[in-house]
Motif scaffolding. Structure first.
Motif, PDB file in Angstrom:
ATOM      1  N   UNK A 322       0.841  -1.204   0.000  1.00  0.00           N
ATOM      2  CA  UNK A 322       0.000   0.000   0.000  1.00  0.00           C
ATOM      3  C   UNK A 322       0.876   1.253   0.000  1.00  0.00           C
ATOM      4  N   UNK A 323       1.911   1.270   0.850  1.00  0.00           N
ATOM      5  CA  UNK A 323       2.810   2.430   0.916  1.00  0.00           C
ATOM      6  C   UNK A 323       3.548   2.614  -0.408  1.00  0.00           C
ATOM      7  N   UNK A 324       3.955   1.515  -0.999  1.00  0.00           N
ATOM      8  CA  UNK A 324       4.685   1.578  -2.268  1.00  0.00           C
ATOM      9  C   UNK A 324       3.795   2.150  -3.361  1.00  0.00           C
ATOM     10  N   UNK A 347      -1.345 -13.753  -0.031  1.00  0.00           N
ATOM     11  CA  UNK A 347      -2.262 -13.211   0.980  1.00  0.00           C
ATOM     12  C   UNK A 347      -2.046 -11.707   1.161  1.00  0.00           C
ATOM     13  N   UNK A 348      -0.785 -11.287   1.167  1.00  0.00           N
ATOM     14  CA  UNK A 348      -0.483  -9.867   1.330  1.00  0.00           C
ATOM     15  C   UNK A 348      -1.004  -9.053   0.151  1.00  0.00           C
ATOM     16  N   UNK A 349      -0.807  -9.563  -1.048  1.00  0.00           N
ATOM     17  CA  UNK A 349      -1.274  -8.860  -2.246  1.00  0.00           C
ATOM     18  C   UNK A 349      -2.791  -8.771  -2.269  1.00  0.00           C
ATOM     19  N   UNK A 350      -3.454  -9.848  -1.857  1.00  0.00           N
ATOM     20  CA  UNK A 350      -4.920  -9.837  -1.805  1.00  0.00           C
ATOM     21  C   UNK A 350      -5.419  -8.822  -0.777  1.00  0.00           C
ATOM     22  N   UNK A 351      -4.767  -8.779   0.398  1.00  0.00           N
ATOM     23  CA  UNK A 351      -5.167  -7.825   1.437  1.00  0.00           C
ATOM     24  C   UNK A 351      -4.930  -6.392   0.984  1.00  0.00           C
ATOM     25  N   UNK A 352      -3.830  -6.173   0.262  1.00  0.00           N
ATOM     26  CA  UNK A 352      -3.530  -4.822  -0.242  1.00  0.00           C
ATOM     27  C   UNK A 352      -4.559  -4.391  -1.270  1.00  0.00           C
ATOM     28  N   UNK A 353      -4.942  -5.308  -2.147  1.00  0.00           N
ATOM     29  CA  UNK A 353      -5.950  -4.980  -3.154  1.00  0.00           C
ATOM     30  C   UNK A 353      -7.268  -4.608  -2.490  1.00  0.00           C
ATOM     31  N   UNK A 354      -7.642  -5.341  -1.464  1.00  0.00           N
ATOM     32  CA  UNK A 354      -8.890  -5.019  -0.755  1.00  0.00           C
ATOM     33  C   UNK A 354      -8.802  -3.643  -0.101  1.00  0.00           C
ATOM     34  N   UNK A 356      -6.942  -1.130  -1.071  1.00  0.00           N
ATOM     35  CA  UNK A 356      -6.911  -0.125  -2.113  1.00  0.00           C
ATOM     36  C   UNK A 356      -8.198  -0.097  -2.952  1.00  0.00           C
ATOM     37  N   UNK A 357      -9.067  -1.074  -2.727  1.00  0.00           N
ATOM     38  CA  UNK A 357     -10.312  -1.130  -3.494  1.00  0.00           C
ATOM     39  C   UNK A 357     -10.112  -1.579  -4.921  1.00  0.00           C
ATOM     40  N   UNK A 358      -9.062  -2.398  -5.131  1.00  0.00           N
ATOM     41  CA  UNK A 358      -8.746  -2.894  -6.473  1.00  0.00           C
ATOM     42  C   UNK A 358      -9.129  -4.361  -6.540  1.00  0.00           C
ATOM     43  N   UNK A 359      -9.832  -4.723  -7.576  1.00  0.00           N
ATOM     44  CA  UNK A 359     -10.249  -6.126  -7.739  1.00  0.00           C
ATOM     45  C   UNK A 359      -9.161  -6.924  -8.431  1.00  0.00           C
TER      46      UNK A 359
END
Length: 359
Positions: A322-324, A347-354, A356-359
């Motif tokens: 998210x920071x990046x 898991x981290x990428x999925x959590x970040x997408x959620x 950021x509101x990105x599907x």
């Protein structure tokens, strides 16, 4: 002493913004930090950027205007307390047309400067009436001539921005000085920014610090944060980390996100205050959820390394991603994520997408 979290190297910069202050939408210059590399050293100087005019408030952001029926139904009645302010009461409840009518009557019948200032606010922000900067300036000026410090401040901000006419910084400075002399902390704060900027006024950090101190003592979190930076870097004042941290704490308690981040780092490292990692991590989480990229980066370090909080690599990598995305990259975290298991990364990428509101 080992520094566990790098402090934020952030010289002060000046930008323009619109803030809701004291129930009124006033254009105010605001300090924002320049995010720099975590390992860079704080500069002793205060860099500034030219003041840009604040954008007019968007109509969509304006609270929904009550219907004529609602206005009539909720129109304030004569109060038991003769000192009650019906104009401001209507304004606070979103009954802008009622506030306009009551303020106009008081301005015309009683030459009331507070009512004139309210009319300026309503015209400037298109509340209950069509936006008209010319009329806003007219009412602000009439109230300022009668000694209203809020009107002086608001008129100065319009003159700096150039709304309603050509920018008049010299006139704005006089108004800010008069308003500050009458005890208006917002005016003192913004006058300090102009002394820091060095374009409208000769650059004078000592005078800026004096004005910031007045505004900070009056409870302005922006001034508290700015003055904390002065004490941290020894700009315009003698360097004093303990005073800096006390100011950061005050601004943090008032909800200033930048102060929350810096205060959290001071608590984590025990710099200028007693070390308290639990409180630091709590503040970092709070600021991270308010979209502070620096807080997200520092929180990611804590969670990935397990220093100061239980290790949670998935959550840590989430905040790193998210920071990046917000431009706060980190090579160390990139390397740590590259060594993570495929499951952890997924898991981290999925959590970040959620987040950021990105599907």
């Amino acid at each position: 002493m080992t520094v566990l979290l790098h402090p934020v190297a952030r010289p002060l910069a000046i930008v323009a913004s619109v803030l809701m202050l004291g129930g009124s939408a006033l254009a105010q210059l605001q300090l924002t930090p320049q995010a720099t590399d975590a390992t860079s050293r704080p500069s002793k100087s205060v860099r500034t950027k030219p003041v840009k005019p604040p954008a007019p408030p968007k109509e969509a952001a304006t609270p929904a205007k009550p219907s004529a029926t609602a206005e009539k139904k909720h129109e304030p009645q004569a109060p038991d307390n003769p000192n009650a302010d019906l104009v401001y009461g209507a304004y606070q409840r979103g009954l802008y047309k009622t506030a306009f009518d009551l303020a106009m009557k008081r301005a015309q019948d009683n030459k009331d400067p507070a009512a004139m200032t309210m009319l300026g606010e309503l015209y400037a922000n298109s509340l209950g009436i069509k936006r008209d900067y010319g009329k806003a300036i007219e009412w602000y000026r009439r109230a300022a001539d009668l000694g209203d410090r809020e009107a002086m401040f608001a008129l100065a901000m319009l003159q700096i921005s150039g709304h309603g006419g050509a920018p008049d910084r010299a006139g704005a400075v006089k108004l800010l000085a008069s308003s500050a002399k009458l005890g208006e902390p917002k005016a003192a704060y913004n006058l300090a920014l102009l002394y820091m900027d060095g374009q409208t006024l000769p650059q004078d950090f000592k005078r800026a610090a004096e004005l910031l101190r007045f505004a900070a003592d009056a409870g302005s979190p922006e001034a508290q944060y700015a003055l904390a930076t002065f004490y941290k870097e020894g700009t315009g004042v003698e360097k004093n980390l303990f005073t800096s941290v006390r100011l950061l704490q005050a601004a943090s308690l008032a909800g200033n996100v930048d102060a929350e981040v810096e205060y959290a780092i001071a608590l984590f490292n025990g710099t200028g205050t007693e070390k308290n990692e639990a409180a630091a991590v709590s503040l970092l989480r709070k600021a991270a959820r308010q979209n502070s990229a620096i807080a997200q980066n520092r929180l990611a370090h804590v969670l990935v390394t397990g220093m100061g909080a239980p290790m949670d690599k998935v959550e840590g990598f989430k905040w790193h991603i998210v920071a990046k995305t917000a431009g706060k990259g980190d090579l160390m975290l990139d390397e740590a994520m590259a060594q993570a298991t495929p499951e952890e990364r997924a898991k981290a990428e999925d959590a970040a997408r959620k987040w950021l509101g990105v599907k």
